[in-house]
Each structure stands twice: as structure tokens, then as C-alpha cells.
Design a protein around this motif. Structure first.
Motif, short mmCIF file in Angstrom:
data_model
loop_
_atom_site.label_atom_id
_atom_site.label_comp_id
_atom_site.label_asym_id
_atom_site.label_seq_id
_atom_site.Cartn_x
_atom_site.Cartn_y
_atom_site.Cartn_z
N THR A 244 -7.32 -0.73 -7.30
CA THR A 244 -6.17 0.10 -7.69
C THR A 244 -6.21 1.45 -6.98
O THR A 244 -5.19 1.92 -6.45
CB THR A 244 -6.16 0.31 -9.21
N ILE A 245 -7.37 2.08 -6.96
CA ILE A 245 -7.50 3.38 -6.29
C ILE A 245 -7.28 3.23 -4.80
O ILE A 245 -6.60 4.05 -4.16
CB ILE A 245 -8.89 3.99 -6.58
N GLY A 246 -7.83 2.18 -4.21
CA GLY A 246 -7.65 1.95 -2.78
C GLY A 246 -6.20 1.71 -2.41
O GLY A 246 -5.71 2.23 -1.39
N GLN A 247 -5.49 0.94 -3.25
CA GLN A 247 -4.07 0.69 -2.99
C GLN A 247 -3.26 1.97 -3.15
O GLN A 247 -2.33 2.23 -2.37
CB GLN A 247 -3.55 -0.38 -3.96
N ALA A 248 -3.60 2.77 -4.17
CA ALA A 248 -2.86 4.01 -4.41
C ALA A 248 -3.08 5.04 -3.31
O ALA A 248 -2.24 5.93 -3.10
CB ALA A 248 -3.25 4.60 -5.76
N SER A 249 -4.20 4.95 -2.60
CA SER A 249 -4.50 5.91 -1.53
C SER A 249 -3.66 5.68 -0.29
O SER A 249 -3.63 6.54 0.61
CB SER A 249 -5.99 5.85 -1.17
N GLY A 250 -2.99 4.50 -0.22
CA GLY A 250 -2.17 4.22 0.94
C GLY A 250 -3.00 3.86 2.16
O GLY A 250 -4.18 3.53 2.06
N GLU A 251 -2.39 3.97 3.32
CA GLU A 251 -3.06 3.59 4.56
C GLU A 251 -3.84 4.73 5.19
O GLU A 251 -4.63 4.52 6.12
CB GLU A 251 -2.02 3.07 5.57
N THR A 252 -3.65 5.94 4.71
CA THR A 252 -4.32 7.08 5.32
C THR A 252 -5.19 7.85 4.33
O THR A 252 -5.84 8.83 4.72
CB THR A 252 -3.29 8.05 5.92
#
Length: 305
Positions: A244-252
Motif C-alpha cells: 500500500t505504501i509503495g503504491q501510494a508513493s507513485g513512480e518517483t
């Protein structure tokens, strides 16, 4: 000479694994837990299917009423319904054109149920096998097994028995869901039913084996089955949080790499028609499964039984 000396040991290990797998599977099938787990999984899947079907029906009815009020004809209603279906399918497949084409014939109810049950499947796996190792280590009955067989054979035999039982239960539930979909959707032909049943079942196999391995690792860490279960749920929550945190951080974002450390991140391409995308997800889950099993073996090998 060295290879010829090692080969009989490999055969002995394989025989031990098969014997333990067979015995554990028979015991699991005869126990009441298998029936309870099947009932729990079937009731949950049926509830999700009924709720999803009811919501879809309510949405279609509301849209049809609005179109009738606006004086739209049947063709316009059908076109609007198809656009809504494509929009929902695009949302579920992240607008992947190849996946949308491959799943075009699958009723949305089936895809929604698959997505939801896949989210809860790791918890179901934990409930099924949390005591596969700790249930033997706690009362010290494991020592009687390890006298007759290698610890690696015991570990693999128990892992394979849990995996086999899970795959059988999942196949039963998937078969029931697709039979319901065939009855509720006459346009869902028999050929598409069989093809997609195998595809969805294969996706569940690839997905679930890594979580069976995680449950084996958690079960090997503690002597108490209850502690193993609690730790397993904590591990599942941590993996979900990382994704969830990784997805919320986006691509950058600085924390985007966390999603790649979570098994659930790779579930999106398990139904992908292209071999490269499916293979990448399958390789990721195989890697997680291997890592968890190696960890379980390291713990079991070092443990005083």
C-alpha cells in the motif's frame, strides 16, 4: 563415484517426502478441519458473489430506468450497459488492453469475486496451516518423525499436503462459481467456461503457494500454534502495508521500492494472456515461495526437537 553415492540419498529423501505428504493429506482430508475450511471458503465466496450480483443488478436497473425516462431505445440501453462493463473491466485490469480482450467474455461478477477472494486468500491459508509444524514441535511429537525421516523431507511433505488440500478446495469453489456464472449468463459459452476456469485456477495456484510457504515459515518459528497464527497475520499485514505504501508513493516516491518486496504486488498479471507478463509474476511468486521455504528449513534444522 560421488554422484552415484548421492543419488540413492536423493531417492530416499523423495520417498520420505512422498510418504509424509500422503499420510498428512489423508489425515487432513479425514479431519473435520477440511470440511470446516471448505464450508467457510464456500460461504464467503457465495456471500461475495451474491452481494456483487445484487449490486450489479441494482446498478443496471437504475441505469435502465433513467434511459427509459429519457426515451432511449433498447439499442441505446445495450450500448450504455456495454460501456459501463468496459469501464469496470478497465478498472479491474488497470486498463491493460490485452487483459481486457482476454477477459471480455468473463462475467464481471466472476472477476470481482476472484479479486476479492484473492485478497482474503492469504488469511484463509494461514487458518488452514498455521499448526503444520508448530503442532508437532510443541508437544515434541516431531522428534518421532525426524528419527525416521530427514527434517527437509518432513518440511516438504507437510508443505505439499497443505498445498494439495488448498488447491483442491480452491478448485471446488472456482468450479461452483463458474457453474453459477454459466447459468446466470447464457452468453458465457461452455468453451469459455472451461478455458477461464483453468486460467483462474492456475492464477490461484501460483498466488497461494507463496503464502502456503509463508505459513510454513511462521509455523516453524514457534512452538505454540496460537503464536504462529498471530505472527502469520502480523506478517500478512506488514506485506499489505508495504504494498500500500509503495503504491501510494507513485513512480518517483522514495518508498516506491517497498511494493516490490510484497507478494501481493505481483497479483495483477496472473491473468495476463501474454506469457512474459504472466511468467514474471509467476517467477516472483516462485522466488517468494523458495525464500520462505529455505527460511523454514533453516529454522527447523537449527531447532532442538
Amino acid at each position: 563415484m560421488r554422484n552415484s553415492a548421492r543419488f540413492p540419498h536423493t531417492l530416499d529423501g523423495l520417498k520420505e517426502t512422498l510418504v509424509i505428504w500422503s499420510a498428512e493429506l489423508r489425515r487432513a482430508v479425514r479431519s473435520g478441519r477440511a470440511v470446516v475450511l471448505l464450508g467457510l471458503y464456500s460461504m464467503f465466496s457465495a456471500l461475495v458473489l451474491l452481494v456483487v450480483g445484487w449490486i450489479a443488478g441494482q446498478v443496471r436497473e437504475a441505469v435502465n430506468k433513467q434511459l427509459e425516462t429519457a426515451g432511449a431505445n433498447a439499442d441505446a440501453s445495450a450500448q450504455v450497459a456495454e460501456e459501463m462493463r468496459k469501464g469496470m473491466l478497465g478498472f479491474l485490469t488497470s486498463n491493460d488492453t490485452a487483459m481486457m480482450e482476454a477477459l471480455a467474455q468473463v462475467p464481471l461478477e466472476v472477476l470481482l469475486v476472484f479479486k476479492i477472494t484473492l485478497f482474503f486468500l492469504p488469511a484463509y491459508v494461514a487458518l488452514m496451516g498455521f499448526d503444520q509444524i508448530s503442532g508437532e514441535v510443541g508437544p515434541r511429537s516431531m522428534r518421532y518423525l525426524t528419527v525416521r525421516a530427514r527434517r527437509s523431507s518432513v518440511l516438504l511433505g507437510k508443505f505439499l499436503s497443505q498445498a494439495t488440500l488448498l488447491l483442491g478446495l480452491v478448485l471446488i469453489i472456482d468450479l461452483a462459481i463458474f457453474i453459477y456464472a454459466r447459468i446466470a449468463n447464457p452468453d458465457f459459452g461452455f468453451g469459455h467456461v472451461v478455458l477461464n476456469l483453468l486460467k483462474f485456477w492456475l492464477a490461484a495456484i501460483v498466488f497461494s503457494l507463496s503464502y502456503v510457504s509463508l505459513t510454513t515459515l511462521c509455523s516453524s518459528l514457534f512452538r505454540s500454534p496460537a503464536v504462529s497464527l498471530v505472527f502469520n497475520f502480523i506478517a500478512l499485514f506488514v506485506f499489505w502495508l508495504m504494498d500500500t505504501i509503495g503504491q501510494a508513493s507513485g513512480e518517483t516516491g522514495a518508498l516506491r521500492f517497498l511494493k516490490y518486496l510484497s507478494p501481493s504486488h505481483y497479483a495483477g498479471d496472473l491473468l495476463h494472456p501474454k506469457l512474459a507478463e504472466f511468467g514474471a509474476s509467476g517467477a516472483a511468486y516462485a522466488g517468494f515461495a523458495t525464500l520462505f521455504l529455505l527460511g523454514a528449513y533453516a529454522v527447523l534444522r537449527a531447532r532442538d526437537l
